[in-house]
Scaffold this active site. Sequence first.
Site, mmCIF file in Angstrom:
data_model
loop_
_atom_site.group_PDB
_atom_site.id
_atom_site.type_symbol
_atom_site.label_atom_id
_atom_site.label_comp_id
_atom_site.label_asym_id
_atom_site.label_seq_id
_atom_site.Cartn_x
_atom_site.Cartn_y
_atom_site.Cartn_z
ATOM 1 N N ASP A 64 0.848 -1.202 0.000
ATOM 2 C CA ASP A 64 0.000 0.000 0.000
ATOM 3 C C ASP A 64 0.884 1.253 0.000
ATOM 4 O O ASP A 64 1.965 1.262 -0.598
ATOM 5 C CB ASP A 64 -0.909 -0.063 1.244
ATOM 6 C CG ASP A 64 -2.253 0.617 1.034
ATOM 7 O OD1 ASP A 64 -2.255 1.846 0.866
ATOM 8 O OD2 ASP A 64 -3.286 -0.063 1.040
ATOM 9 N N HIS A 66 -3.604 5.783 3.749
ATOM 10 C CA HIS A 66 -4.396 4.626 3.312
ATOM 11 C C HIS A 66 -3.821 3.310 3.809
ATOM 12 O O HIS A 66 -4.559 2.423 4.277
ATOM 13 C CB HIS A 66 -4.484 4.651 1.775
ATOM 14 C CG HIS A 66 -5.406 3.631 1.208
ATOM 15 N ND1 HIS A 66 -4.971 2.377 0.808
ATOM 16 C CD2 HIS A 66 -6.739 3.664 0.969
ATOM 17 C CE1 HIS A 66 -6.007 1.690 0.336
ATOM 18 N NE2 HIS A 66 -7.086 2.443 0.422
ATOM 19 N N SER A 83 -11.308 -1.168 0.161
ATOM 20 C CA SER A 83 -10.006 -1.341 0.821
ATOM 21 C C SER A 83 -10.202 -1.821 2.246
ATOM 22 O O SER A 83 -9.515 -2.732 2.716
ATOM 23 C CB SER A 83 -9.245 -0.019 0.855
ATOM 24 O OG SER A 83 -8.935 0.416 -0.438
#
Length: 403
Positions: free
Chosen positions: A148, A180, A335
Amino acid sequence: MLFSAAVLLALLPAGLTAPSAGPLDKRAPLIQARSPAKVVPGKYIVKLKDGITDAAVNKAVGKYTASQVYKGVFKGFAGTFDAASLEAIRNLPDVEYVEEDAVFTINGIVTQTNAPWNLARISRRTAPSTSYRYDSTAGSGTCSYIIDTGVDTAHPQFENRAFWGANFAGDGQNSDLNGHGTAAAGVVGAITYGVAKKTKIIAVKVLNASGSGSTSGVISGMNWVVTDKATRGCPNGTAANMAIGGGFSASVNAAARNMVNGGVFLSVSSGADNANAANYSPASEPLACTVAASTQADAAASFSNWGSLIDIYAPGQNILTTWIGGGTNTLSGTSMAAAHITGLGAYLHTLRGSLTTAAQMCPFIRSIATQNVLTGVPTGTSNLLAYNGVDCNLSVAAPTCPQ
Ligand SMILES: *[C@@H]1O[C@H](CO)[C@@H](O)[C@H](O)[C@H]1NC(C)=O
Ligand SMILES: *[C@@H]1O[C@H](CO)[C@@H](O)[C@H](O)[C@H]1NC(C)=O
Ligand SMILES: *[C@@H]1O[C@H](CO)[C@@H](O)[C@H](O)[C@H]1NC(C)=O
Ligand SMILES: [Ca+2]
């Protein structure tokens, strides 16, 4: 160890009632422990009749050396008694029954109260609930790679279980400059917000501060995981989270396949374009575990991708999780859904050991999932919601896990 009376009551086998002595035997009955292997030899619990006075309890204990005397709601005493003493005790007038003492092991289920809705949801067949129930092994001995934007490995929620792995984002900055990756890692394994609270988190940075990266960098990160895991110390198994995606790429799908064949359980987000996951990578790789998002109201999220390549739904709306700088944030998206399944894969690897390989893990997660509880699931997409199997016996090869 001293048990209070209330605790002792709680520990008595369910459904135990004191059998009455037969007409010819005036002695109080001797109840055998259910599992002979677990008997503590020579140790007994003596149950006295309900409602007797404390003085009567003392009188019954009398000359015997009791390790515990119970004067609360459960009246009696416990201790090590030889055969002659046991016989004499069974003939005392206030003795209702005598039970063999046994080794008592807790079942290992931990309850996190006031848990985020999404964690509670995956430990129940039905909604709503506010507690997350899970086995105390909690993914220990596993590694969870977060491919990520990086991870804030110093975040207190990771309790020094998070490590920097490698950076293929091309920016040379070994930290999460976006948030994120830290958010995904939190759902995988943060102590409050995570599914697998004892897994080791390894940051594999492939996206930069703006959340972008190249296919070549992503593939490098994927390959790196397979070689790194051999040296990382993950005896119970390896999971990886790819809450990232791009358009269909044969190379990314091949790298995903190699990860799974190389012993990594790979959870990937389906994508959030309300489109067929077949057009996205790695979501379209069949060996990956492709995760769609569900809402707090048990509906398929309107933004979530769908189609025959979806393996499972997991919560993906209003997910409270870790954020860069040591804080928290609330996010929605596939996600977050994928991160639940990465954590679940790590958790189940610890519990299942050699019963489930990395390649078998996604089918296993599907096999215990909660069926047909989600509304709005498009035709042709499996209506399966993630479930951690906490009420099933997961130590057998093919558990029966009632819906
Ligand atoms: C691996 O899993 C087992 C349970 O299956 C657990 O008892 C053990 O502690 C785990 N190993 C490590 C290193 O945490
Ligand atoms: C992030 O990477 C993308 C694609 O490589 C690039 O276009 C963009 O400028 C980068 N952004 C930052 C902040 O480095
Ligand atoms: C689970 O099943 C195994 C095999 O049948 C059995 O030995 C074990 O006692 C069971 N565990 C529980 C908690 O029921
Ligand atoms: Ca799949």
